[in-house]
Design an enzyme around this catalytic site. Structure first.
Site, PDB file in Angstrom:
ATOM      1  N   CYS A 225      19.719  31.733 -39.574  1.00 15.07           N
ATOM      2  CA  CYS A 225      21.014  31.033 -39.077  1.00 15.07           C
ATOM      3  C   CYS A 225      21.834  32.152 -39.462  1.00 15.07           C
ATOM      4  O   CYS A 225      22.054  33.005 -38.315  1.00 15.07           O
ATOM      5  CB  CYS A 225      21.038  30.454 -40.937  1.00 15.07           C
ATOM      6  SG  CYS A 225      23.036  29.740 -40.769  1.00 15.07           S
TER       7      CYS A 225
ATOM      8  N   HIS B 133      17.308  25.979 -41.367  1.00 18.30           N
ATOM      9  CA  HIS B 133      17.204  27.271 -42.489  1.00 18.30           C
ATOM     10  C   HIS B 133      16.026  26.290 -43.248  1.00 18.30           C
ATOM     11  O   HIS B 133      15.610  25.259 -43.846  1.00 18.30           O
ATOM     12  CB  HIS B 133      17.914  26.435 -43.431  1.00 18.30           C
ATOM     13  CG  HIS B 133      19.044  27.305 -43.683  1.00 18.30           C
ATOM     14  ND1 HIS B 133      19.822  28.459 -44.229  1.00 18.30           N
ATOM     15  CD2 HIS B 133      20.623  26.991 -43.404  1.00 18.30           C
ATOM     16  CE1 HIS B 133      20.636  29.171 -43.919  1.00 18.30           C
ATOM     17  NE2 HIS B 133      21.553  28.123 -43.051  1.00 18.30           N
TER      18      HIS B 133
ATOM     19  N   GLU C 203      13.655  27.319 -45.304  1.00 21.44           N
ATOM     20  CA  GLU C 203      13.488  28.432 -46.379  1.00 21.44           C
ATOM     21  C   GLU C 203      14.374  26.485 -47.511  1.00 21.44           C
ATOM     22  O   GLU C 203      14.660  26.842 -48.633  1.00 21.44           O
ATOM     23  CB  GLU C 203      13.872  29.677 -46.601  1.00 21.44           C
ATOM     24  CG  GLU C 203      15.657  29.129 -47.249  1.00 21.44           C
ATOM     25  CD  GLU C 203      16.254  29.481 -46.273  1.00 21.44           C
ATOM     26  OE1 GLU C 203      18.004  29.298 -45.865  1.00 21.44           O
ATOM     27  OE2 GLU C 203      15.661  29.587 -44.746  1.00 21.44           O
TER      28      GLU C 203
END
Length: 408
Positions: A123, A257, A259
């Site tokens: 990001c 994202h 994660e």
């Protein structure tokens, strides 16, 4: 005469745990990840967590510590630039942080990549790597910017789930074996653009356009250069690009994202697709595991223990020699004096070595993660110290001529 079994009461036995962890650090070579923080980065903790989940050791480090020379990027295997709002997105998302890295860490970053290091930008981190010129990058690592991330065509911040499809023919080490994943996007400037359309063809031919937004209802594979409708493509990126890699395949960045989907219960649809007992790894975790696996499988460099490690070992040997001499003397007063002196010297070495291990975070045991390996290293350490004690005892016996010590 002092019984040799009393050696087991020597403070050396307290050294075993520290020795085990040094063995694990030097021989096993834990994959070390530098998680950049500071100036508005706010996804550093979850980024650190996912690397820990796949077996790496992550450390959150303020960018200024690299710039000021307190930390060296060369001490790590992977550099991660997490998401957030660095410098408040002033002058454009990632612009100021990109300049901070581009000019404050320029040579560190270049040498890190040239020496085989891995990097990921997520990001805002992707925006940073693009605007500092590391992505899509070039063979010379010139850090010349050739692309950018512009405002979403929707004109506002996008916070939604998207489906990503990966180029399985790409040489990107981060995406090996991954076909599709579902992850969230959270950005206002995620539209991948370039002023030179020819570069898009070059990057595509070079396998650098690694991941694209796709319609989850289309059968795999379905990635296309034709622009998807909103919100399938949340930002109207050129050729639906969600992420790219550099020519080496070791530097990777993407706007979504991964994660944020490290476990199944974080998925947007898990209650409709899974039973409560079926929880496990999320779809985004594979990216991080690929990177760690890649580092672990690389040929290992010969690692030399730091100088302070030798200080600790020298102090240990001196303490053992004095202790042996006191033992061989047969004089109780002399023995206790030698024992106290050896204890003092050994403690100095223990403190030096502990400080080294603490600085390298090797003293933190991860209970339950790799118990078999930890036990093996503990065993090796015990055997090693046992051999040292035996050899020193034998040397003492030979030089003092007191062969009765073996019988006692």
């Amino acid at each position: 005469m002092i019984n040799p079994s009393q050696f087991y009461q020597h403070p050396l036995m307290n050294y075993v745990l520290l020795g085990r962890e040094l063995w694990m650090e030097v021989l096993q070579m834990v994959v070390k990840v530098a998680i950049l923080t500071g100036f508005g980065i706010n996804c550093d903790r979850e980024t650190a967590a996912v690397f820990e989940m796949v077996g790496a050791e992550s450390e959150r480090i303020h960018v200024n510590r690299f710039v000021n020379g307190e930390k060296k990027l060369s001490d790590f295997h992977i550099m991660a630039v997490p998401g957030g709002f660095s410098f408040g997105d002033h002058l454009g998302s990632g612009r100021l942080m990109g300049n901070r890295l581009r000019f404050g860490m320029r040579e560190q970053v270049r040498e890190f990549i040239q020496n085989g290091g891995l990097a990921i930008g997520i990001c805002n981190g992707f925006q940073v790597l693009v605007k500092m010129g590391l992505l899509p990058g070039d063979d010379e690592i010139s850090l010349t910017q050739t692309a950018s991330l512009a405002l979403n065509d929707s004109g506002h911040y996008e916070d939604r789930w998207v489906t990503l499809e990966f180029d399985t023919n790409s040489h990107c080490v981060w995406t090996k074996g991954i076909e599709r994943i579902r992850v969230p996007v959270r950005h206002g400037e995620g539209k991948f653009v370039t002023t030179d359309p020819n570069l898009l063809d070059h990057w595509a031919a070079n396998g650098q356009i690694v991941v694209k937004y796709v319609d989850p209802n289309d059968p795999y594979p379905s990635s296309s250069d034709e622009l998807l409708k909103y919100p399938l493509s949340p930002n109207a990126s050129m050729r639906n690009i969600a992420g790219v890699c550099d020519p080496t395949g070791r530097v990777f960045g993407l706007m979504p994202h991964p994660e944020a989907n490290h476990s199944t219960w974080l998925g947007a649809t898990w209650t409709r697709e899974l039973k409560p007992t079926e929880h496990g790894e999320g779809e985004g975790l594979a990216l991080f595991r690929n990177a760690v696996d890649y580092v672990e499988k690389k040929p290992k460099k010969k690692m030399t223990p730091p100088r302070k490690f030798y200080y600790g070992i020298i102090c240990t040997f001196i303490s053992l020699i004095i202790f042996n001499l006191g033992n061989a003397s047969g004089d109780l007063d002399y023995f206790f004096s030698a024992w106290i002196l050896s204890l003092i010297i050994f403690t100095v070495g223990l403190i030096v070595e502990y400080n080294h291990l603490r600085r390298h975070k090797a003293h933190r045991l991860k209970i339950g993660e790799v118990p078999f390996k930890e036990n093996i290293f503990t065993f090796i350490t015990l055997i090693g110290f046992g051999l040292v004690i035996f050899c020193l005892l034998l040397i003492t016996v030979i030089f003092t001529g007191n062969f009765d010590i073996i019988g006692h």
